[in-house]
Design a protein around this motif. Sequence first.
Motif: not given
Length: 468
Positions: A94-105, A190-200
Amino acid sequence: AVVSTQSTGGLTFTSLTEIKWLFEDKEISKDGVGLNKDNDIVKFEIKERIRSPTYLTLEISFNHSSFITGMLRCKALYSRGESLETAGTFLSLMSLMSDVDQVLITTNSGAVVTFTTQAKERPTTEVETSEGIEGTQVTSTEEDIADGKTLTEVVKFSNSNKTPDITSKEDLSVKEFTYTYTIDKGHHTEMSLTRKVFLVGETFVERTTVWGVIGRHLMLTIFFTALDPTSALVTWQRKSTVSEDEWVDVTFSGYRTLLSNSEHRNVSSSLLVINKMKGSDCTQYRAKVEISGHMEVTKRVTVEAVNATILNVDPVFEGEFAKFILEVHPSNPVEVVLVHDELNKEVRVDTKNDNQSTSGLITFQTKRLYSCDGGSYSFKVRFESGVMVKTEKLQLVVKQKCRPQVVPPNSQLNQAPVPGSNNYKVSVTCDDNTVFQDEERKEAVCETSTGTWDLTDLTPCLRSIQPN
């Protein structure tokens, strides 16, 4: 993960000789080496066996990976050749992955993140974001695999405040948010991913109207936020001369751009330098800021030229007043100074009570003038924008009057200007029944630069005696 098995031997262990682990019906060696269904080598760790009066315990551990998928069971061997196999435990990843570690908006442009979940059954999903951003599911697709399902969800993260309150460059900063993507919330899986989002990419224009002087250089400045300013692409544009709705990139000669980086709040600036301002440069400009595929466009900057021109000043005689008329644009200068260039003498002009200054025309009347007050004059004008301009020089002529001529007998003197000069002349007019004594001396010219006559002995008029 850890799996353990316990095998009872009855009252004694005399008949129980061995416990072995099997993975996909293939024996795991004492060193923990096993094979999956595709005969790929997988690694386990077998712990030391633990004995008790009634049980034999053997523990095996492993790290989850895509290779360890299959049935794990144990087999108890007895001295009489008998064996006993457990029902076994099916191991699935059972795995959970995202394609980016850091999000820029940016303010007006969001970014998508793809989450991939592999599980035995389709899990539930939930997205939580900190205040200031929002996460919206774009797509969700499910695919059956050999040992379960793969769920792929695409979530778009965007700025929830489309009209940020930015009134100065001090309000600019890279803003940091977080999101949490959770599957099977509240369950043991239950599994979760917490990542950062930066507003630039937030931008600010200090002045929407910039005043310059024709013939001088002019700088336009915009500010923007970026985690890495070197990755930002800033393109300056100006209004097209062909269409009002079209913008063209400023790539032609006469301009240059500069990029200034600042670590303070990740705020950087871009400058457009107009090397030598021309009338055609008076138009609207803007900048496109591109960061990681996101595009933001600044507010428009209007370039206008300040102007100050002395319209005229008429020659005056000593003891008279001179009136200067100055035309300015824009029409509300904060300071006007009249400069006598030869004497380096300055007189401040009071425009506060001059109603004409609102129309762009400023009049200034001097004190009574003398010959020493003649010469070259100009105005220094400072505008509200801080731009200072000096007008071209204009010559003020202070004329000197000649001493009055003596009126010859039987005549009158008439004064008139000499066309094409600052001089004037007097002419003798004879009374009735009189004639000029000397036709060569009936007119004298006053040279006003020196106050001298070219002729001081004007002809008299003589009576004409008719013969009998």
